[in-house]
Motif scaffolding. Structure first.
Motif, PDB file in Angstrom:
ATOM      1  N   LYS A 128       0.800  -1.150  -0.117  1.00 24.09           N
ATOM      2  CA  LYS A 128      -0.071  -0.020  -0.023  1.00 24.09           C
ATOM      3  C   LYS A 128       0.729   1.204   0.020  1.00 24.09           C
ATOM      4  CE  LYS A 128      -4.194   1.622   1.527  1.00 24.09           C
ATOM      5  NZ  LYS A 128      -5.453   1.698   2.654  1.00 24.09           N
ATOM      6  N   ARG A 129       0.588   2.135  -0.862  1.00 24.24           N
ATOM      7  CA  ARG A 129       1.308   3.459  -1.125  1.00 24.24           C
ATOM      8  C   ARG A 129       1.015   4.535   0.024  1.00 24.24           C
ATOM      9  NH1 ARG A 129       1.638   3.895  -7.560  1.00 24.24           N
ATOM     10  NH2 ARG A 129       0.398   6.039  -6.977  1.00 24.24           N
ATOM     11  N   PRO A 130       1.887   5.447   0.228  1.00 21.02           N
ATOM     12  CA  PRO A 130       1.693   6.495   0.974  1.00 21.02           C
ATOM     13  C   PRO A 130       0.594   7.425   0.470  1.00 21.02           C
ATOM     14  CG  PRO A 130       3.759   6.453   0.546  1.00 21.02           C
ATOM     15  CD  PRO A 130       3.331   5.538  -0.405  1.00 21.02           C
ATOM     16  N   ASP A 131       0.120   7.260  -0.911  1.00 26.12           N
ATOM     17  CA  ASP A 131      -1.115   7.946  -1.288  1.00 26.12           C
ATOM     18  C   ASP A 131      -2.315   7.449  -1.248  1.00 26.12           C
ATOM     19  OD1 ASP A 131      -0.765   6.207  -3.212  1.00 26.12           O
ATOM     20  OD2 ASP A 131      -0.434   7.567  -4.896  1.00 26.12           O
ATOM     21  N   GLY A 132      -2.298   6.187  -0.618  1.00 26.27           N
ATOM     22  CA  GLY A 132      -3.456   5.450  -0.298  1.00 26.27           C
ATOM     23  C   GLY A 132      -3.801   4.370  -1.345  1.00 26.27           C
ATOM     24  N   TYR A 133      -3.212   4.584  -2.480  1.00 28.78           N
ATOM     25  CA  TYR A 133      -3.291   3.492  -3.609  1.00 28.78           C
ATOM     26  C   TYR A 133      -2.578   2.104  -3.247  1.00 28.78           C
ATOM     27  CZ  TYR A 133      -5.776   6.996  -6.615  1.00 28.78           C
ATOM     28  OH  TYR A 133      -6.727   7.885  -6.965  1.00 28.78           O
ATOM     29  N   HIS A 134      -2.833   1.287  -4.012  1.00 20.06           N
ATOM     30  CA  HIS A 134      -2.043   0.029  -3.916  1.00 20.06           C
ATOM     31  C   HIS A 134      -0.995  -0.155  -5.038  1.00 20.06           C
ATOM     32  CE1 HIS A 134      -5.378  -1.252  -1.068  1.00 20.06           C
ATOM     33  NE2 HIS A 134      -4.302  -1.924  -0.804  1.00 20.06           N
ATOM     34  N   GLU A 135       0.384  -0.429  -5.052  1.00 26.48           N
ATOM     35  CA  GLU A 135       1.299  -0.589  -5.755  1.00 26.48           C
ATOM     36  C   GLU A 135       0.958  -2.073  -6.539  1.00 26.48           C
ATOM     37  OE1 GLU A 135       4.518   0.300  -8.293  1.00 26.48           O
ATOM     38  OE2 GLU A 135       3.578   1.583  -6.606  1.00 26.48           O
TER      39      GLU A 135
ATOM     40  N   LYS B 108      -5.248   9.879 -15.464  1.00 27.63           N
ATOM     41  CA  LYS B 108      -6.020  10.809 -14.788  1.00 27.63           C
ATOM     42  C   LYS B 108      -7.606  10.519 -14.324  1.00 27.63           C
ATOM     43  CE  LYS B 108      -3.127  14.870 -15.864  1.00 27.63           C
ATOM     44  NZ  LYS B 108      -3.143  16.158 -16.596  1.00 27.63           N
TER      45      LYS B 108
ATOM     46  N   SER C  68      -7.137   3.725 -13.420  1.00 26.07           N
ATOM     47  CA  SER C  68      -5.932   2.942 -13.599  1.00 26.07           C
ATOM     48  C   SER C  68      -5.821   2.158 -14.797  1.00 26.07           C
ATOM     49  CB  SER C  68      -5.585   2.174 -12.117  1.00 26.07           C
ATOM     50  OG  SER C  68      -6.913   2.110 -11.560  1.00 26.07           O
TER      51      SER C  68
ATOM     52  N   ARG D 141      -0.154   2.429 -10.298  1.00 25.77           N
ATOM     53  CA  ARG D 141      -1.489   2.357 -10.041  1.00 25.77           C
ATOM     54  C   ARG D 141      -2.159   1.301 -11.086  1.00 25.77           C
ATOM     55  NH1 ARG D 141      -4.836   6.194 -10.768  1.00 25.77           N
ATOM     56  NH2 ARG D 141      -3.419   7.619 -11.413  1.00 25.77           N
TER      57      ARG D 141
END
Length: 288
Positions: A19-26, A131, A134, A150
């Motif tokens: 889980k990335r700092p921006d809330g998305y999953h890598e 934008k 994903s 993403r």
């Protein structure tokens, strides 16, 4: 009226790394297109409006629609005064893990690039697509690719060995957010992306079938046991490999023997209303 084909995609692998700092999953996933497609029609309007008409009642006809968002993004980014009427002939099941909405958005970007004379490169359209959602970047290119980040970082790879794809979608909705929320990355069996790439490059169908994997299955199958039932039945009827696409609920089976395809389709119709037999496309859009 300009018509653009918007093919569905399946995930041959889907891995979630962290889980990335921006809330998305890598993520890291191998995606490929199949010959099941929506048809997106685009007609210029002189009043600047963006209007959506869809053959499916389940598709929003306002700013929630990804094709609408694609048109609006191009309008805003390039100060386009023209509008567009967008007609979506839905063939891809809605909310199915097959990127139907993302593919419609990608088709809209490509079509309006022509219709509005924007002269943008395919790479620029894919960058804009990121934008919106994903999967949109991948859908702009089509073909077969490893998607990372993403899902917007695209590495094109070879076309997989030819085969049939049987798709079965149960009549349930799956919340992608709930599936990702229920995922324990430490406990899942991660698919081998590099091995899948090798199988595709070597046109090794047997290795491809043994390498498919989707970490989200573990969550969706618990939330929706009917997806597991379809997987079991598809295997029982003779598919060479069976996997859930995306966050579900659609399950696909790969089949090389054509005679087996109708047996699988007929067998599944007892469990599932929406069953399709299509070819693996796997090749990039000629514009790309």
């Amino acid at each position: 009226m300009l018509y653009v084909k918007a093919p569905a995609k399946i995930n041959l692998t889907l891995d979630v790394l962290y889980k990335r700092p921006d809330g998305y999953h890598e993520v890291e996933m191998v995606m490929t297109t199949v010959d099941l497609a929506d048809r997106v029609g685009l007609k210029i309007r002189n009043d600047g409006q963006i209007l959506i008409h869809s053959s499916s009642n389940f598709v929003p006809d306002d700013q929630r629609n990804l094709a609408y968002q694609a048109a609006k993004l191009l309008q805003d980014t390039y100060s386009v005064q023209k509008g567009v009427s967008i007609t979506i002939d839905k063939q891809i099941p809605v909310a199915a893990g097959l990127a139907g909405g993302s593919s419609d958005a990608a088709a809209t970007l490509k079509g309006l690039n022509t219709l509005w004379n924007l002269n943008l490169s395919i790479d620029k359209l894919a960058e804009l697509g990121a934008k919106i959602g994903s999967d949109v970047s991948f859908c702009v290119y089509g073909g077969t690719a490893i998607a990372r980040g993403r899902g917007e970082k695209i590495e094109h790879i070879a076309t997989p060995p030819s085969c049939w794809v049987v798709l079965a979608k149960p009549t349930i909705g799956v919340s992608t957010a709930a599936v990702y929320g229920g995922l324990n990355i430490e406990e899942v069996k991660h698919p081998n992306t590099l091995q899948m790439r090798q199988a595709i490059e070597d046109k090794d169908y047997t290795l491809l079938c043994s390498t498919i994997g989707n970490v989200l299955e573990s969550v969706t199958l618990k939330l929706h046991p009917e997806v597991a039932v379809i997987k079991e039945q598809m295997s029982r009827f003779g598919a060479d490999a069976v996997l859930m696409s995306g966050s579900g609920p659609t399950v696909f089976g790969l089949v090389q023997n054509k005679a087996r395809v109708s047996r699988i389709v007929n067998g599944l119709r007892g469990f599932c209303d929406e069953v399709y037999a299509v070819r693996l496309l796997g090749e990039r859009d000629i514009l790309a």
